[in-house]
Scaffold this motif. Structure first.
Motif, PDB file in Angstrom:
ATOM      1  N   SER A   1       0.833  -1.205   0.000  1.00  0.00           N
ATOM      2  CA  SER A   1       0.000   0.000   0.000  1.00  0.00           C
ATOM      3  C   SER A   1       0.868   1.256   0.000  1.00  0.00           C
ATOM      4  N   ALA A   2       1.912   1.234   0.814  1.00  0.00           N
ATOM      5  CA  ALA A   2       2.824   2.373   0.860  1.00  0.00           C
ATOM      6  C   ALA A   2       3.465   2.606  -0.502  1.00  0.00           C
TER       7      ALA A   2
ATOM      8  N   ALA B   1       0.252  11.016   0.477  1.00  0.00           N
ATOM      9  CA  ALA B   1       1.672  10.928   0.805  1.00  0.00           C
ATOM     10  C   ALA B   1       1.863  10.606   2.285  1.00  0.00           C
ATOM     11  N   GLY B   2       1.097  11.275   3.150  1.00  0.00           N
ATOM     12  CA  GLY B   2       1.186  11.001   4.582  1.00  0.00           C
ATOM     13  C   GLY B   2       0.734   9.592   4.917  1.00  0.00           C
ATOM     14  N   LEU B   3      -0.332   9.124   4.250  1.00  0.00           N
ATOM     15  CA  LEU B   3      -0.804   7.761   4.475  1.00  0.00           C
ATOM     16  C   LEU B   3       0.229   6.753   4.012  1.00  0.00           C
ATOM     17  N   GLY B   4       0.876   7.038   2.883  1.00  0.00           N
ATOM     18  CA  GLY B   4       1.927   6.150   2.398  1.00  0.00           C
ATOM     19  C   GLY B   4       3.093   6.082   3.365  1.00  0.00           C
ATOM     20  N   LEU B   5       3.457   7.234   3.917  1.00  0.00           N
ATOM     21  CA  LEU B   5       4.533   7.263   4.907  1.00  0.00           C
ATOM     22  C   LEU B   5       4.163   6.445   6.135  1.00  0.00           C
ATOM     23  N   ALA B   6       2.918   6.582   6.607  1.00  0.00           N
ATOM     24  CA  ALA B   6       2.481   5.827   7.778  1.00  0.00           C
ATOM     25  C   ALA B   6       2.513   4.327   7.507  1.00  0.00           C
ATOM     26  N   CYS B   7       2.059   3.922   6.305  1.00  0.00           N
ATOM     27  CA  CYS B   7       2.078   2.492   5.955  1.00  0.00           C
ATOM     28  C   CYS B   7       3.503   1.972   5.887  1.00  0.00           C
ATOM     29  N   ALA B   8       4.418   2.762   5.323  1.00  0.00           N
ATOM     30  CA  ALA B   8       5.814   2.341   5.219  1.00  0.00           C
ATOM     31  C   ALA B   8       6.444   2.182   6.594  1.00  0.00           C
TER      32      ALA B   8
END
Length: 321
Positions: A18-19, A57-64
């Protein structure tokens, strides 16, 4: 325990994928912004809402981070940094050094096929601008503005047509005819006599960057840039640009020597479209651009029922040499 561990591994894997997808999608748009290009569909459409890319972008960072994918975490942080950089207002500012020689008020309002004409008439009577730019003023709109406002605005430059193709400039100041900018939709122009000082007035209404029409949109913004680059006379270029500061084609208009009045008054990111969701999700595509001889004192955004655009009201001061 084995089942729980397997479930955790699957969830971490899902988070990592997802990230990657979120960050890759946002990176394409941000990469075009870095490269100073509007590219092809869907990039121009998404660039209009660049600040809202902070969410994926913030959601991707959180998933990563949750997946303990550290390179992805660095990727996300870098992407958020670039977005924060590009969200800063674009364009030059500053106050002209010469003395003030005239002050006047400008209103631009896209009335969406004439549907907001009555609201515009009420706003003009209430706010009393000296010059009014009206994109999408069709036959009924043109007749009603002449009837209701003709006495107060005896001077006009207009092309009357149906649907979105008609547009008008109404003025309290005397106008001289001038060639407008050619386009699919009407973009009339004139030269106003503002207390003895000539001021070029040009309405902007290029085609929107719809799929299959991005080339037309880019070409018509290029024509506006060419108009802006023809220096020598104080200039006001206003209307519905169908472009924001995040579009390279619009930035080139600014780079030709114009300043965004909303930027000068600290309102560079105030959305004007779509009006129904502007305060939550929107973009500023309606602008009043001025040459370096002008300063802007205030900029206000008005809600008009019947149109999908907010109107923009700006108080300008013309400075001499």
């Amino acid at each position: 325990m084995d089942t729980a561990a397997a479930d955790r591994r699957r969830f971490l894997g899902w988070s990592g994928w997802s990230a990657a997808l979120l960050l890759a999608g946002v990176s394409v748009i941000v990469g075009c912004r870095v490269a100073d290009t509007d590219a092809i569909t869907p990039v121009p459409q998404l660039l209009a809402f660049l600040p809202w890319l902070l969410v994926p972008a913030g959601l991707g960072l959180a998933c990563a981070a949750f997946a303990r994918w550290w390179s992805g975490t660095v990727w996300g942080v870098a992407l958020l940094g670039l977005l924060a950089w590009f969200i800063e207002p674009y364009g030059t500012t500053g106050t002209p050094e010469g003395p003030a020689v005239a002050s006047f008020r400008v209103l631009t309002a896209n009335v969406e096929f004439g549907q907001a004409t009555d609201e515009l008439v009420a706003a003009v009577r209430r706010e009393r601008p000296h010059v009014v730019f009206v994109p999408e003023c069709e036959y009924v709109c043109a007749a009603r503005l002449r009837k209701e406002l003709g006495a107060d605005y005896p001077h006009r430059a207009a092309r009357t047509a149906g649907g979105p193709e008609g547009s008008a400039i109404l003025s309290r100041f005397p106008l001289r005819p001038a060639d407008g900018v050619p386009g699919t939709l009407a973009m009339p122009g004139a030269v106003a006599d503002v207390d003895g000082h000539p001021v070029r007035l040009q309405l902007a209404h290029p085609m929107p960057p719809l799929p299959g029409q991005v080339g037309v949109w880019r070409r018509e913004l290029g024509a506006l840039r060419d108009f802006a680059a023809d220096e020598g006379t104080p200039t006001v270029l206003a209307g519905d640009f169908n472009a924001s500061q995040d579009h390279a084609a619009f930035r080139r208009v600014l780079d030709a020597g114009l300043r965004d009045a909303a930027r000068l008054t600290g309102a560079a990111r105030t959305p004007t479209w779509p009006a129904r969701t502007a305060r939550v999700l929107g973009t500023q595509i309606d602008h009043v651009l001025v040459s370096e001889e002008f300063s802007a004192r205030t900029a206000r955004f008005l809600d008009l029922a019947g149109t999908d655009h907010r109107a923009l009201l700006v108080d300008l001061t013309l400075h001499g040499t």
